[in-house]
Design an enzyme around this catalytic site. Structure first.
Site, short mmCIF file in Angstrom:
data_model
loop_
_atom_site.label_atom_id
_atom_site.label_comp_id
_atom_site.label_asym_id
_atom_site.label_seq_id
_atom_site.Cartn_x
_atom_site.Cartn_y
_atom_site.Cartn_z
N HIS A 50 0.84 -1.20 0.00
CA HIS A 50 0.00 0.00 0.00
C HIS A 50 0.87 1.26 0.00
O HIS A 50 0.64 2.19 -0.77
CB HIS A 50 -0.93 -0.01 1.21
CG HIS A 50 -1.70 1.26 1.40
ND1 HIS A 50 -2.95 1.45 0.84
CD2 HIS A 50 -1.40 2.40 2.05
CE1 HIS A 50 -3.37 2.67 1.15
NE2 HIS A 50 -2.45 3.26 1.89
N GLU A 51 1.87 1.28 0.85
CA GLU A 51 2.78 2.44 0.90
C GLU A 51 3.54 2.59 -0.42
O GLU A 51 3.76 3.71 -0.88
CB GLU A 51 3.75 2.32 2.08
CG GLU A 51 3.05 2.46 3.43
CD GLU A 51 2.22 3.73 3.55
OE1 GLU A 51 2.73 4.81 3.20
OE2 GLU A 51 1.06 3.65 3.97
N HIS A 54 1.52 4.41 -2.89
CA HIS A 54 1.65 5.87 -2.81
C HIS A 54 2.89 6.35 -3.57
O HIS A 54 2.85 7.40 -4.22
CB HIS A 54 1.74 6.33 -1.35
CG HIS A 54 0.46 6.25 -0.60
ND1 HIS A 54 -0.71 6.82 -1.04
CD2 HIS A 54 0.17 5.65 0.58
CE1 HIS A 54 -1.67 6.60 -0.16
NE2 HIS A 54 -1.16 5.88 0.83
N HIS A 58 2.95 8.95 -6.75
CA HIS A 58 3.83 10.11 -6.88
C HIS A 58 4.58 10.07 -8.21
O HIS A 58 4.66 11.06 -8.93
CB HIS A 58 4.80 10.19 -5.71
CG HIS A 58 5.79 11.29 -5.86
ND1 HIS A 58 5.47 12.62 -5.75
CD2 HIS A 58 7.11 11.26 -6.15
CE1 HIS A 58 6.53 13.36 -5.96
NE2 HIS A 58 7.55 12.56 -6.20
#
Length: 176
Positions: A50-51, A54, A58
């Site tokens: 999940h991280e 991100h 980006h």
């Protein structure tokens, strides 16, 4: 999401397994805490992926992430002062209603931030599950367990946004 292989939740010190947003300076995804026995593999893989979702957002200039990031400085200041301005606005409503208007405007800004966060978090989880399933890191029922863990994590953002929206409507009621 190649970066998921480099995020090892066992490197973190003590506490409960939790996500930590990518560091805004180096965009390094990360997690905090040490997973408890039994949640290590599924939850750690889901949170790490999940991280990394991100980080991919980006890298691909995901519009909602860019919008949310652009609001961070303003929302940081607004969230620090909003409760005090709302309190002063309610106390001084009869003599100085403009204070409450400013407080409601700040609250609206923080509510907008909460609402913009929803597609960012759901998209990161979607990317994570897609990657976890396609790479074979998780398979079968484990993908369903990871989906369930990420769904419940995302629902915390939904509850926060709904709470912020309800609070905004509450204070808007004072302005009538």
């Amino acid at each position: 999401l190649q970066c998921a292989a480099h995020v090892d939740p066992r490197d973190a010190a003590g506490g409960r397994l939790a996500d930590r947003a990518a560091d805004q300076r180096d965009r390094c995804p990360g997690i905090t805490g040490r997973p408890r026995q039994g949640e290590a593999h599924l939850a750690a893989a889901a949170v790490a992926a999940h991280e990394c979702g991100h980080a991919v957002q980006h890298a691909q200039s995901y519009a909602f992430l860019q919008l949310r990031s652009s609001l961070v400085p303003v929302v940081s200041v607004a969230s620090r002062w909003v409760q005090w301005i709302l309190l002063a606005g309610v106390i001084l409503l009869q003599s100085m209603p403009a204070i409450l208007v400013v407080g409601v405007a700040l609250l609206a800004l923080t509510t907008l931030f909460s609402l913009i966060t929803l597609p960012v978090e759901f998209d990161a989880s979607r990317r994570a599950l897609q990657w976890l399933g396609s790479t074979g890191i998780l398979y079968g029922q484990n993908v369903a367990y990871a989906r369930d863990a990420l769904k419940w994590a995302a629902l915390t953002y939904v509850i926060a946004a709904l709470g912020s929206l309800a609070t905004l409507f509450y204070y808007l009621g004072f302005l009538n």
